[in-house]
Design an enzyme around this catalytic site. Structure first.
Site, mmCIF file in Angstrom:
data_model
loop_
_atom_site.group_PDB
_atom_site.id
_atom_site.type_symbol
_atom_site.label_atom_id
_atom_site.label_comp_id
_atom_site.label_asym_id
_atom_site.label_seq_id
_atom_site.Cartn_x
_atom_site.Cartn_y
_atom_site.Cartn_z
ATOM 1 N N ASP A 11 -12.293 -9.616 3.862
ATOM 2 C CA ASP A 11 -13.547 -9.647 3.092
ATOM 3 C C ASP A 11 -14.018 -11.080 2.905
ATOM 4 O OD1 ASP A 11 -13.435 -6.842 2.708
ATOM 5 O OD2 ASP A 11 -14.223 -7.042 0.660
ATOM 6 N N LYS B 32 3.397 -15.047 1.729
ATOM 7 C CA LYS B 32 3.597 -15.699 0.428
ATOM 8 C C LYS B 32 5.098 -15.939 0.268
ATOM 9 C CE LYS B 32 1.992 -17.266 -3.532
ATOM 10 N NZ LYS B 32 1.236 -18.538 -3.609
ATOM 11 N N ASP C 75 -2.731 -18.156 -0.209
ATOM 12 C CA ASP C 75 -3.737 -18.841 -1.034
ATOM 13 C C ASP C 75 -4.376 -19.987 -0.250
ATOM 14 O OD1 ASP C 75 -1.225 -20.049 -1.104
ATOM 15 O OD2 ASP C 75 -1.338 -20.640 -3.216
ATOM 16 N N ASP D 101 -6.340 -7.249 3.917
ATOM 17 C CA ASP D 101 -7.471 -6.616 3.230
ATOM 18 C C ASP D 101 -8.319 -7.670 2.538
ATOM 19 O OD1 ASP D 101 -9.036 -4.518 2.013
ATOM 20 O OD2 ASP D 101 -7.940 -4.912 0.153
ATOM 21 N N TYR E 76 0.831 -1.213 0.000
ATOM 22 C CA TYR E 76 0.000 0.000 0.000
ATOM 23 C C TYR E 76 0.865 1.263 0.000
ATOM 24 C CZ TYR E 76 -4.649 -2.033 0.826
ATOM 25 O OH TYR E 76 -5.850 -2.691 0.709
HETATM 26 C C1 IPM Z 1 -10.436 -1.741 3.935
HETATM 27 C C2 IPM Z 1 -10.674 -1.036 2.615
HETATM 28 C C3 IPM Z 1 -9.542 -0.057 2.378
HETATM 29 C C4 IPM Z 1 -8.264 -0.850 2.237
HETATM 30 C C5 IPM Z 1 -9.736 0.872 1.167
HETATM 31 C C6 IPM Z 1 -11.019 1.642 1.254
HETATM 32 C C7 IPM Z 1 -8.568 1.802 1.015
HETATM 33 O O1 IPM Z 1 -10.847 -1.956 1.591
HETATM 34 O O2 IPM Z 1 -10.314 -1.063 4.965
HETATM 35 O O3 IPM Z 1 -10.407 -2.976 3.938
HETATM 36 O O4 IPM Z 1 -7.944 -1.369 1.169
HETATM 37 O O5 IPM Z 1 -7.554 -0.944 3.243
HETATM 38 MG MG MG Z 2 -10.949 -3.970 2.267
#
Ligand code: IPM
Ligand code: MG
Length: 368
Positions: A254, A193, A226, A250, A142
């Site tokens: 999700d 990784k 993975d 990140d 990042y």
């Molecule tokens: C998260 C989001 C952020 C990230 C974005 C909005 C920059 O996806 O907090 O998971 O990638 O960290």
């Molecule tokens: Mg995110």
């Protein structure tokens, strides 16, 4: 000593809708449990850029620096692409995280039986799931340099980013994860990784060395990212604490969200180092983001934001009992059937964002 300041940044998209409910909950604790805080709301994000020409106006930046804790809805949204890249980089979420040195991002994933139906996973896979993803938040790809988009002599364009970690960055987040694990089930799974990336080789070596030297009581294992993604949907109950880098955290968070039934359920805390007064910068936000496709309809799930308030009560405000009370109230509201559309079974009727907020407040009144 000044009063405890909470800076509230509703932000963009569904941010203001979920934060309105989280704020009602915070105000309930002020009114009913003598929570002694001052709440201030500040513009941030695409809306702030439209009104003030800055994603993070100076006054907002001052307010979040002065605050004991920050509650953020979401940033970005429909017109985020209309904001010049420089303005976005200067005030965006990665910038805020880095400027406040919020290196440790905690994303707890807990399954609630009332929400098993909302998950894409089988009930037996969901039983007993209770783990935390500890994501390194201010390093890695990042922020790594060099980065950019360049035009090559042959006219081709090339986009590039750099995955980079120093040993101290790795040790800092690993230490955090080991200490957290000591308050839980003493198991850490480190994700990298290392089979492909040098940054991953270093990650693995440093995490293992810290465990061997200072945390022999912690059971540590390593997974490639993975494989971890697959294990998260195959058998999520195997995890206690997962520690990983910025981009893997990140993505994996999700993915893990589906165990909790919806991305809308996930809270998070982003913490800085402890200073000499024993305090740390802290930002609390739901994981879901601005969700422009459903913004303005009053249907967003506010529980990620409300559960972020619970994390704030526990981690920044020294109110573990109130945090537990709030989590119990959320569980009770769900058990009684309150469902926003993202967690609603087909054929049942969902409640609005404010309907869900009201359901939680009713349970707080009853349990509190
Ligand atoms: C998260 C989001 C952020 C990230 C974005 C909005 C920059 O996806 O907090 O998971 O990638 O960290
Ligand atoms: Mg995110």
């Amino acid at each position: 000593m000044s009063k405890t300041q909470i800076a509230i940044l509703p932000g963009d998209g569904i941010g203001p809708e979920v934060i309105a409910e989280a704020r009602r909950v915070l105000e309930w604790f002020v009114a009913r449990r003598q929570l002694d805080v001052v709440l201030g709301e500040h513009p941030y994000g695409a809306g702030a850029y439209r009104r003030f020409g800055q994603v993070l106006p100076k006054a907002t930046e001052d307010a979040i620096r002065a605050a004991h804790a920050i509650l953020l809805g979401a940033v970005g949204g429909m017109d985020a692409d209309a904001i010049p890249r420089e303005a976005r980089n200067a005030g965006g979420l990665p910038h805020v995280r880095r400027s406040l040195e919020l290196f440790a991002n905690l994303r707890p994933i807990i399954t609630i039986p009332a929400l098993y139906e909302a998950s894409s996973l089988k009930n037996r896979v969901l039983e007993g799931v209770d783990f935390v993803i500890v994501r390194e938040l201010i390093g890695g790809i990042y922020f790594g340099k060099p980065r950019g988009i360049e035009t090559l002599p042959n006219g081709e364009r090339r986009g590039f980013n750099t995955q980079t970690y120093t040993s101290s960055e790795i040790r800092r987040i690993a230490r955090f994860a080991f200490e957290l694990a000591r308050s839980r089930r003493s198991q850490v799974c480190s994700v990298d990784k290392a089979n492909v990336m040098e940054a991953g080789v270093l990650w693995r070596e440093e995490v293992q060395a810290l465990r061997d030297n200072e945390f022999p009581d912690i059971a540590l294992r390593h997974l490639y990212v993975d494989n971890c993604a697959m294990q998260l949907v195959r058998a999520p109950a195997q995890f206690d604490v997962i520690v990983t880098d910025n981009i893997f955290g990140d993505i994996l968070s999700d993915c893990a969200a589906m165990a909790a039934g919806s991305l809308g359920m996930l809270p998070s805390a982003s913490l800085g180092p402890i200073d000499q007064n024993g305090r740390r910068a802290a930002l609390y936000e739901p994981v879901h983001g601005s969700a422009p496709d459903i913004a303005g309809q009053g249907i967003a799930n506010p529980l990620g934001a409300i559960l972020s308030v619970a994390m704030m009560l526990r981690l920044s405000l020294g109110r573990p009992d109130d945090a537990t009370l709030l989590e119990r109230a959320v569980g009770a509201a769900l058990a009684l059937g309150a469902r926003t559309p993202d967690i609603c079974e087909p054929g049942k009727s969902p409640v609005s964002s404010s309907g869900m907020g009201a359901a939680v407040l009713r349970e707080l009144d009853r349990l509190g």
